[in-house]
Design a protein around this motif. Structure first.
Motif, PDB file in Angstrom:
ATOM      1  N   VAL A  92       0.831  -1.197   0.000  1.00 41.41           N
ATOM      2  CA  VAL A  92       0.000   0.000   0.000  1.00 41.41           C
ATOM      3  C   VAL A  92       0.867   1.248   0.000  1.00 41.41           C
ATOM      4  O   VAL A  92       0.594   2.217  -0.697  1.00 41.41           O
ATOM      5  CB  VAL A  92      -0.947   0.004   1.218  1.00 41.41           C
ATOM      6  CG1 VAL A  92      -1.651   1.344   1.350  1.00 41.41           C
ATOM      7  CG2 VAL A  92      -1.961  -1.104   1.106  1.00 41.41           C
ATOM      8  N   LEU A  93       1.951   1.244   0.753  1.00 38.59           N
ATOM      9  CA  LEU A  93       2.827   2.409   0.804  1.00 38.59           C
ATOM     10  C   LEU A  93       3.437   2.669  -0.567  1.00 38.59           C
ATOM     11  O   LEU A  93       3.469   3.800  -1.044  1.00 38.59           O
ATOM     12  CB  LEU A  93       3.939   2.191   1.827  1.00 38.59           C
ATOM     13  CG  LEU A  93       4.948   3.328   1.973  1.00 38.59           C
ATOM     14  CD1 LEU A  93       4.284   4.557   2.551  1.00 38.59           C
ATOM     15  CD2 LEU A  93       6.123   2.895   2.843  1.00 38.59           C
ATOM     16  N   GLN A  94       3.911   1.609  -1.194  1.00 37.28           N
ATOM     17  CA  GLN A  94       4.539   1.770  -2.508  1.00 37.28           C
ATOM     18  C   GLN A  94       3.518   2.235  -3.539  1.00 37.28           C
ATOM     19  O   GLN A  94       3.784   3.105  -4.354  1.00 37.28           O
ATOM     20  CB  GLN A  94       5.142   0.444  -2.956  1.00 37.28           C
ATOM     21  CG  GLN A  94       5.760   0.488  -4.348  1.00 37.28           C
ATOM     22  CD  GLN A  94       6.054  -0.894  -4.888  1.00 37.28           C
ATOM     23  OE1 GLN A  94       5.518  -1.876  -4.388  1.00 37.28           O
ATOM     24  NE2 GLN A  94       6.879  -0.972  -5.891  1.00 37.28           N
ATOM     25  N   LEU A  95       2.312   1.653  -3.492  1.00 40.02           N
ATOM     26  CA  LEU A  95       1.305   1.966  -4.498  1.00 40.02           C
ATOM     27  C   LEU A  95       0.892   3.427  -4.427  1.00 40.02           C
ATOM     28  O   LEU A  95       0.895   4.150  -5.408  1.00 40.02           O
ATOM     29  CB  LEU A  95       0.090   1.055  -4.293  1.00 40.02           C
ATOM     30  CG  LEU A  95      -1.096   1.264  -5.234  1.00 40.02           C
ATOM     31  CD1 LEU A  95      -0.663   1.070  -6.664  1.00 40.02           C
ATOM     32  CD2 LEU A  95      -2.229   0.328  -4.867  1.00 40.02           C
ATOM     33  N   ALA A 156      -5.459   3.539  -2.616  1.00 40.78           N
ATOM     34  CA  ALA A 156      -4.265   2.699  -2.634  1.00 40.78           C
ATOM     35  C   ALA A 156      -4.559   1.306  -2.113  1.00 40.78           C
ATOM     36  O   ALA A 156      -4.155   0.299  -2.700  1.00 40.78           O
ATOM     37  CB  ALA A 156      -3.169   3.350  -1.790  1.00 40.78           C
ATOM     38  N   PHE A 157      -5.283   1.232  -0.996  1.00 41.09           N
ATOM     39  CA  PHE A 157      -5.593  -0.074  -0.421  1.00 41.09           C
ATOM     40  C   PHE A 157      -6.528  -0.868  -1.325  1.00 41.09           C
ATOM     41  O   PHE A 157      -6.383  -2.087  -1.478  1.00 41.09           O
ATOM     42  CB  PHE A 157      -6.220   0.116   0.960  1.00 41.09           C
ATOM     43  CG  PHE A 157      -6.478  -1.172   1.677  1.00 41.09           C
ATOM     44  CD1 PHE A 157      -5.429  -1.941   2.152  1.00 41.09           C
ATOM     45  CD2 PHE A 157      -7.769  -1.625   1.868  1.00 41.09           C
ATOM     46  CE1 PHE A 157      -5.664  -3.136   2.808  1.00 41.09           C
ATOM     47  CE2 PHE A 157      -8.007  -2.820   2.525  1.00 41.09           C
ATOM     48  CZ  PHE A 157      -6.953  -3.575   2.995  1.00 41.09           C
ATOM     49  N   ILE A 170       1.377  -3.915   4.258  1.00 38.21           N
ATOM     50  CA  ILE A 170       0.452  -2.846   4.628  1.00 38.21           C
ATOM     51  C   ILE A 170       1.067  -1.999   5.727  1.00 38.21           C
ATOM     52  O   ILE A 170       1.406  -2.501   6.808  1.00 38.21           O
ATOM     53  CB  ILE A 170      -0.906  -3.412   5.120  1.00 38.21           C
ATOM     54  CG1 ILE A 170      -1.473  -4.390   4.089  1.00 38.21           C
ATOM     55  CG2 ILE A 170      -1.877  -2.284   5.389  1.00 38.21           C
ATOM     56  CD1 ILE A 170      -1.827  -3.772   2.772  1.00 38.21           C
ATOM     57  N   ASP A 171       1.198  -0.700   5.466  1.00 41.95           N
ATOM     58  CA  ASP A 171       1.700   0.239   6.459  1.00 41.95           C
ATOM     59  C   ASP A 171       0.550   0.715   7.334  1.00 41.95           C
ATOM     60  O   ASP A 171      -0.626   0.487   7.031  1.00 41.95           O
ATOM     61  CB  ASP A 171       2.365   1.424   5.757  1.00 41.95           C
ATOM     62  CG  ASP A 171       3.271   2.216   6.686  1.00 41.95           C
ATOM     63  OD1 ASP A 171       3.351   1.844   7.872  1.00 41.95           O
ATOM     64  OD2 ASP A 171       3.891   3.187   6.232  1.00 41.95           O
ATOM     65  N   GLU A 172       0.881   1.435   8.424  1.00 39.99           N
ATOM     66  CA  GLU A 172      -0.131   1.976   9.315  1.00 39.99           C
ATOM     67  C   GLU A 172      -0.881   3.135   8.684  1.00 39.99           C
ATOM     68  O   GLU A 172      -1.629   3.842   9.358  1.00 39.99           O
ATOM     69  CB  GLU A 172       0.518   2.433  10.617  1.00 39.99           C
ATOM     70  CG  GLU A 172       1.694   3.355  10.418  1.00 39.99           C
ATOM     71  CD  GLU A 172       2.566   3.465  11.651  1.00 39.99           C
ATOM     72  OE1 GLU A 172       2.182   2.960  12.713  1.00 39.99           O
ATOM     73  OE2 GLU A 172       3.646   4.061  11.551  1.00 39.99           O
ATOM     74  N   MET A 322       7.930  10.965   2.830  1.00 40.67           N
ATOM     75  CA  MET A 322       6.548  11.107   3.237  1.00 40.67           C
ATOM     76  C   MET A 322       5.773   9.813   2.981  1.00 40.67           C
ATOM     77  O   MET A 322       5.894   9.211   1.923  1.00 40.67           O
ATOM     78  CB  MET A 322       5.881  12.256   2.465  1.00 40.67           C
ATOM     79  CG  MET A 322       6.332  13.643   2.913  1.00 40.67           C
ATOM     80  SD  MET A 322       5.735  14.031   4.578  1.00 40.67           S
ATOM     81  CE  MET A 322       6.361  15.713   4.734  1.00 40.67           C
ATOM     82  N   ARG A 323       4.976   9.405   3.987  1.00 43.02           N
ATOM     83  CA  ARG A 323       4.100   8.258   3.814  1.00 43.02           C
ATOM     84  C   ARG A 323       2.862   8.677   3.032  1.00 43.02           C
ATOM     85  O   ARG A 323       2.687   9.842   2.677  1.00 43.02           O
ATOM     86  CB  ARG A 323       3.688   7.688   5.177  1.00 43.02           C
ATOM     87  CG  ARG A 323       4.836   7.242   6.056  1.00 43.02           C
ATOM     88  CD  ARG A 323       4.303   6.361   7.181  1.00 43.02           C
ATOM     89  NE  ARG A 323       3.209   7.003   7.891  1.00 43.02           N
ATOM     90  CZ  ARG A 323       3.350   7.633   9.056  1.00 43.02           C
ATOM     91  NH1 ARG A 323       4.543   7.725   9.623  1.00 43.02           N
ATOM     92  NH2 ARG A 323       2.304   8.185   9.659  1.00 43.02           N
ATOM     93  N   SER A 324       1.993   7.726   2.800  1.00 48.06           N
ATOM     94  CA  SER A 324       0.787   8.015   2.035  1.00 48.06           C
ATOM     95  C   SER A 324      -0.148   8.967   2.769  1.00 48.06           C
ATOM     96  O   SER A 324      -0.985   9.622   2.145  1.00 48.06           O
ATOM     97  CB  SER A 324       0.043   6.704   1.739  1.00 48.06           C
ATOM     98  OG  SER A 324       0.856   5.848   0.984  1.00 48.06           O
TER      99      SER A 324
END
Length: 397
Positions: A92-95, A156-157, A170-172, A322-324
């Motif tokens: 999810v983070l990468q996407l 993203a998810f 899956i990131d937080e 930066m995260r999503s």
């Protein structure tokens, strides 16, 4: 690699490039010199994820969780070590980090699915599934720059779920969604687990991972501190948190309130602190949470610490991404221990789209009881010179 192992990391480490002035980059380009590297954000990580396994990763801010995700998903190239993948991986983070802001979610996901090997009828079916799961209505066909962080996380998810990959990382980032969406995501997790899919879930909340994972890992200061059952991971993480809190209460540093001015939305959301090591003798560490950025933006920061008399004592650099959800954690570690006294800190942060400055809003009060004088404790044990009267040399004749 065994066919039962989906992903294996061997001695993975990551160092980010150290921030520098533009003219430095020009000189390096002309002379062909490599970009200088900073401290290790991740060091000597070895792990394996098998088919049908759900693994939870715990760690406080700055522990290296997002960097680990980037290395495992292929978003970052490790500075050291190797990552082997035996199957399909969706992160999810990468996407969300690779979403182009001028394209819609539909257009971004079309590119993502094509890169993942889905074409024609399969790609259209995956897009329909992602649109239904995301539940963002007309925004699914609008440019991503008009999305909130929650809408971006949903898109993203939804894309990662619709890919039906062998392993999902899956990131937080899902914490930014509303309660209904989190429940829907949990139900999707359960269905995929029953189908034998594997998960690597990253969080700071042990309770959420205890419900979903049988195996747990704990990251601390960029290293793997624990790898075993999830209950043991939660206990190890609690001990690390307790040590961190003890360092905050009894360590060598106390932070005053920090103002949070912003420019173009980029701002300081939280400033935390502690010590690294034992008691007041440990090195000082300041953790800063930056918000208001764009997903996957590289962020660079400089912390200037000055004595109350206005003398610059030390300058520390930090680099992150930066995260999503538009946030990033930066950890500044002061290699030189400050002697007792009052200090102020100036924080400069910049990303590809914005910058911000906190000047004079961060106060550092050091009170260790040390007898060291000056501004920096070098840790030297200096003894006074004592003259030995029994061996006093006779004056020359």
């Amino acid at each position: 690699m065994s066919s039962d192992v989906l992903l294996r990391a061997e001695g993975v480490g990551k160092r980010y490039a150290r921030p520098s002035q533009p003219w430095d980059a020009l000189v390096r380009g002309v002379l062909g010199r490599p970009e200088p590297l900073g401290e290790w954000a991740l060091r000597d990580i070895s792990l394996a994820v098998s088919r049908g396994e759900s693994v939870g990763v715990l760690g406080r801010n700055g522990a290296g969780k997002s960097t680990l995700l980037g290395c495992l998903s292929g978003a970052y190239r490790p500075t050291a070590g190797r990552v082997h993948v035996n199957g399909t991986v969706a992160a999810v983070l990468q996407l969300s980090g690779t979403f182009r802001s001028d394209l819609s979610a539909r257009e971004n996901l079309s590119v993502y699915f094509a890169a993942s090997g889905l074409w024609g009828r399969q790609a259209r079916a995956a897009l329909d599934e992602a649109e239904a799961f995301a539940e963002i209505g007309k925004y699914f066909d609008m440019p991503v720059f008009s999305y909130s962080s929650g809408m971006l996380a949903r898109a993203a998810f939804a894309g990662a779920i619709s890919l039906h990959s062998d392993l999902m990382i899956i990131d937080e980032v899902l914490s930014v969604g509303d309660l209904a969406f989190r429940r829907k995501s949990a139900q999707a997790f359960q269905r995929l687990r029953e189908q034998g899919r594997s998960f690597l879930l990253v969080s700071q909340n042990p309770a959420s991972l205890l419900r979903s994972c049988g195996r747990g890992m704990v990251l601390d200061k960029g290293r793997l501190a624990y790898d075993g059952d999830m209950i043991g991971a939660a206990e190890a993480y609690a001990q690390i948190r307790a040590q961190w809190e003890a360092g905050r209460r009894h360590g060598a540093m106390a932070l005053g309130p920090a103002r949070t001015p912003s420019a173009d939305g980029l701002h300081i959301e939280q400033v935390d602190h502690g010590t690294v090591g034992t008691g007041a003798a440990g090195a000082m560490e300041i953790a800063v949470t930056v918000a208001g950025g764009r997903a996957a933006d590289r962020i660079e920061a400089v912390l200037n610490v000055s004595h109350a008399r206005g003398v610059l004592v030390t300058r520390v650099h930090a680099v992150g991404e930066m995260r999503s959800d538009g946030r990033a954690e930066l950890v500044f570690r002061l290699a030189n221990r400050l002697v007792d006294g009052a200090y102020s800190a100036e924080l400069l942060i910049a990303s590809g789209h914005a910058s911000a400055r906190v000047s004079g809003g961060i106060r550092i009060d050091v009170a260790t009881g040390s007898s060291a004088k000056g501004m920096i404790d070098l840790g030297l044990d200096v003894q006074p010179l004592i003259e030995d009267t029994d061996r006093r040399r006779s004056p020359p004749r």
